[in-house]
Write a protein that holds these residues in place. Structure first.
Motif, mmCIF file in Angstrom:
data_model
loop_
_atom_site.group_PDB
_atom_site.id
_atom_site.type_symbol
_atom_site.label_atom_id
_atom_site.label_comp_id
_atom_site.label_asym_id
_atom_site.label_seq_id
_atom_site.Cartn_x
_atom_site.Cartn_y
_atom_site.Cartn_z
ATOM 1 N N PRO A 15 60.070 -19.129 -10.825
ATOM 2 C CA PRO A 15 59.607 -17.831 -11.340
ATOM 3 C C PRO A 15 60.739 -16.838 -11.640
ATOM 4 N N ASP A 16 61.897 -17.022 -11.016
ATOM 5 C CA ASP A 16 63.021 -16.119 -11.248
ATOM 6 C C ASP A 16 63.975 -16.613 -12.326
ATOM 7 N N SER A 17 63.682 -17.776 -12.888
ATOM 8 C CA SER A 17 64.522 -18.311 -13.966
ATOM 9 C C SER A 17 63.663 -19.205 -14.865
ATOM 10 N N ILE A 18 62.610 -18.612 -15.412
ATOM 11 C CA ILE A 18 61.639 -19.404 -16.178
ATOM 12 C C ILE A 18 62.201 -19.947 -17.482
ATOM 13 N N TRP A 19 63.327 -19.420 -17.918
ATOM 14 C CA TRP A 19 63.952 -19.934 -19.144
ATOM 15 C C TRP A 19 64.600 -21.298 -18.909
ATOM 16 N N ARG A 20 64.815 -21.630 -17.644
ATOM 17 C CA ARG A 20 65.502 -22.867 -17.280
ATOM 18 C C ARG A 20 64.462 -23.978 -17.071
ATOM 19 N N PRO A 21 64.594 -25.094 -17.769
ATOM 20 C CA PRO A 21 63.657 -26.196 -17.509
ATOM 21 C C PRO A 21 63.827 -26.711 -16.082
ATOM 22 N N LYS A 22 62.745 -27.162 -15.499
ATOM 23 C CA LYS A 22 62.795 -27.717 -14.142
ATOM 24 C C LYS A 22 62.383 -29.176 -14.190
ATOM 25 N N ILE A 23 63.150 -29.992 -13.536
ATOM 26 C CA ILE A 23 62.844 -31.410 -13.411
ATOM 27 C C ILE A 23 62.919 -31.755 -11.933
ATOM 28 N N VAL A 24 61.843 -32.306 -11.400
ATOM 29 C CA VAL A 24 61.820 -32.738 -10.007
ATOM 30 C C VAL A 24 61.900 -34.260 -10.008
ATOM 31 N N ARG A 25 62.941 -34.770 -9.375
ATOM 32 C CA ARG A 25 63.144 -36.220 -9.287
ATOM 33 C C ARG A 25 62.920 -36.689 -7.854
ATOM 34 N N HIS A 26 62.423 -37.885 -7.740
ATOM 35 C CA HIS A 26 62.276 -38.480 -6.415
ATOM 36 C C HIS A 26 63.690 -38.665 -5.849
ATOM 37 N N GLN B 138 69.338 -17.878 -5.632
ATOM 38 C CA GLN B 138 69.845 -18.765 -6.681
ATOM 39 C C GLN B 138 71.303 -18.448 -6.995
ATOM 40 N N THR B 139 72.165 -19.140 -6.281
ATOM 41 C CA THR B 139 73.601 -19.043 -6.522
ATOM 42 C C THR B 139 74.083 -20.472 -6.754
ATOM 43 N N ALA B 140 75.339 -20.666 -6.910
ATOM 44 C CA ALA B 140 75.912 -22.016 -7.113
ATOM 45 C C ALA B 140 75.309 -22.681 -8.347
ATOM 46 N N THR B 141 74.669 -23.831 -8.195
ATOM 47 C CA THR B 141 74.189 -24.618 -9.338
ATOM 48 C C THR B 141 73.192 -23.855 -10.210
ATOM 49 N N LEU B 142 72.270 -23.135 -9.598
ATOM 50 C CA LEU B 142 71.230 -22.407 -10.337
ATOM 51 C C LEU B 142 71.529 -20.908 -10.396
ATOM 52 N N ASP B 143 72.767 -20.559 -10.466
ATOM 53 C CA ASP B 143 73.225 -19.173 -10.334
ATOM 54 C C ASP B 143 72.561 -18.214 -11.323
ATOM 55 N N ILE B 144 71.875 -17.205 -10.776
ATOM 56 C CA ILE B 144 71.317 -16.137 -11.607
ATOM 57 C C ILE B 144 72.011 -14.805 -11.310
ATOM 58 N N THR B 145 73.054 -14.825 -10.472
ATOM 59 C CA THR B 145 73.733 -13.571 -10.154
ATOM 60 C C THR B 145 74.414 -12.929 -11.364
ATOM 61 N N PRO B 146 74.929 -13.687 -12.341
ATOM 62 C CA PRO B 146 75.498 -13.001 -13.515
ATOM 63 C C PRO B 146 74.472 -12.145 -14.262
ATOM 64 N N GLN B 147 73.219 -12.600 -14.301
ATOM 65 C CA GLN B 147 72.172 -11.803 -14.945
ATOM 66 C C GLN B 147 71.941 -10.499 -14.188
ATOM 67 N N TRP B 148 71.982 -10.583 -12.864
ATOM 68 C CA TRP B 148 71.799 -9.367 -12.071
ATOM 69 C C TRP B 148 72.965 -8.400 -12.266
ATOM 70 N N VAL B 149 74.183 -8.916 -12.257
ATOM 71 C CA VAL B 149 75.350 -8.052 -12.479
ATOM 72 C C VAL B 149 75.228 -7.361 -13.837
#
Length: 193
Positions: free
Chosen positions: A16-27, A74-85
């Motif tokens: 919900p905080d990064s809906i522009w990003r596709p999500k894939i759930v893998r086993h 959401q930091t590191a791989t899914l980082d959304i902090t640049p958007q907040w800055v």
């Protein structure tokens, strides 16, 4: 299959905080795709409801001369902090992301204080121990955390000996999502502890 639980939880809490990003759930063992959703059209930074609410709240806190610690999952791989800055910058607010090692945090915070930083953004695990943040009496949780220990410890960074101002802690989640359920679970855990 319980091995999928962590992957599903992370996907459903963060999406919900990064809906522009596709999500894939893998086993986790077979790498087979078990769920996926494409990214939705990008909402301009600041137009998402949670971002707008947090921005308005932060503006009010800064008017009252209260600096803010924004805790972001959401930091590191899914980082959304640049958007907040960028969102804060676009609104005349000086925000930075805490990424330095634990042994350098206090000096880094002191440097930011001198530079006029108003908002520090960080993952809650980066501040869960060994740090006093008296100058940030407002703590805003932008994302959900499943560890009662991490929530309690991160919230105590401003509740320290020497704090002379009331400390305010706020949590923001989207209603009807796993974020809301996670907040309820963590609140129950903390209340029972």
């Amino acid at each position: 299959d319980r091995t999928l639980l962590a992957a599903y939880l992370q996907a459903l809490i963060s999406w919900p905080d990064s809906i522009w990003r596709p999500k894939i759930v893998r086993h986790p063992r077979t790498e087979k795709i078990v769920a996926q959703i494409p990214g939705l059209p990008h909402i301009p930074v600041g137009d998402a409801p949670k971002e707008a609410e947090i921005l308005n709240y932060v503006k009010g806190q800064l008017k009252d001369n209260r600096k803010v610690l924004l805790l972001c999952q959401q930091t590191a791989t899914l980082d959304i902090t640049p958007q907040w800055v960028q969102l804060f910058k676009d609104n005349g607010i000086k925000a930075v992301v805490l990424t330095c090692s634990p042994d350098k945090r206090e000096a880094w915070i002191e440097k930011q204080e001198k530079a006029g930083t108003q908002v520090v953004i960080t993952h809650p695990k980066r501040v869960e121990t060994g740090l006093d943040l008296l100058q940030f009496p407002t703590i805003v949780w932008q994302g959900s955390e499943y560890s009662a220990y991490t929530v309690r410890q991160a919230n105590r960074r401003s509740y320290r000996i020497g704090q002379t101002r009331p400390v305010c802690v706020r949590y923001y989640v989207y209603k009807g999502t796993l974020q809301e359920k996670a907040l309820g679970i963590i609140a129950s855990k903390i209340a029972s502890a």
